[in-house]
Design an enzyme around this catalytic site. Sequence first.
Site, PDB file in Angstrom:
ATOM      1  N   GLU A  73       0.937  -1.209   0.356  1.00 19.34           N
ATOM      2  CA  GLU A  73       0.473   0.128   0.277  1.00 19.34           C
ATOM      3  C   GLU A  73       1.051   1.349  -0.434  1.00 19.34           C
ATOM      4  O   GLU A  73       0.160   2.647   0.401  1.00 19.34           O
ATOM      5  CB  GLU A  73      -0.828   0.068   1.010  1.00 19.34           C
ATOM      6  CG  GLU A  73      -2.435  -0.802   1.097  1.00 19.34           C
ATOM      7  CD  GLU A  73      -3.071  -1.553   1.624  1.00 19.34           C
ATOM      8  OE1 GLU A  73      -3.933  -1.223   2.152  1.00 19.34           O
ATOM      9  OE2 GLU A  73      -2.362  -0.807   3.027  1.00 19.34           O
ATOM     10  N   TYR A 117     -11.825  17.329  20.426  1.00 22.87           N
ATOM     11  CA  TYR A 117     -10.415  16.722  19.919  1.00 22.87           C
ATOM     12  C   TYR A 117     -10.800  16.092  18.235  1.00 22.87           C
ATOM     13  O   TYR A 117      -9.593  15.997  17.910  1.00 22.87           O
ATOM     14  CB  TYR A 117     -10.348  15.544  20.853  1.00 22.87           C
ATOM     15  CG  TYR A 117     -10.006  16.088  22.480  1.00 22.87           C
ATOM     16  CD1 TYR A 117      -9.114  16.805  22.548  1.00 22.87           C
ATOM     17  CD2 TYR A 117     -11.223  15.881  23.562  1.00 22.87           C
ATOM     18  CE1 TYR A 117      -8.969  17.644  23.808  1.00 22.87           C
ATOM     19  CE2 TYR A 117     -12.130  16.852  24.578  1.00 22.87           C
ATOM     20  CZ  TYR A 117     -10.117  17.417  25.139  1.00 22.87           C
ATOM     21  OH  TYR A 117      -9.692  18.553  26.363  1.00 22.87           O
TER      22      TYR A 117
END
Length: 205
Positions: A73, A117
């Site tokens: 990948e 967050y």
Amino acid sequence: MSDSELRRQLVEIGASLFDRGFSVGSAGNLSVRTADGFLMTPTNSSLGRLSVDELAELDHRWRHVGGPRPSKEVVMHRAVYETRPEAQAVVHLHSTYVTAVSCLAEDGPTIPALTPYFVMRVGREVPTVPYYRPGSAEVDAELRAAAAQGPAVILANHGSIVAGETLESASNAAEELEVSAQLAFLLRDRQVRPLTEDQIQELLD
């Protein structure tokens, strides 16, 4: 960081992700930019069993120049780095809840901005690219377009890929994305209170 420090950090963060269930078997891969190019986890390697002496080495043109063969990948990592030149590290995971979200047949944002967050680490929303066979170069154009929108991308029926200014920050963002996906599932059939546009913009500013 020196090459040896980056190697040690890559191995330590890989083991931490594996030990806490963010990666299983030989799923997922990590990479980090170095003075000479890139270090990357080898093909078919487990994040829980990496060795500082057995990491793939690539030059600035993404040619394999040392160590075992890099993950198949590598094309995704290259697309993200070249789209986001500030990125110093890339984390690709098949974590459970993000992968579950990636399999949903839904339009629009699949993970709402519920916490500060989420916004601070991955942005306003996370784009999803269509499914491509792992390792296929055909993902390149769509992944580059998605990565231009923010540091995190969901890969349909696959997982996530996240960039960061350090390997630690990329890992933290990937973990935040996974926890946010888990929250999305836990709250799926309930009325939620997402952050407002003003609250999101304040965080982004």
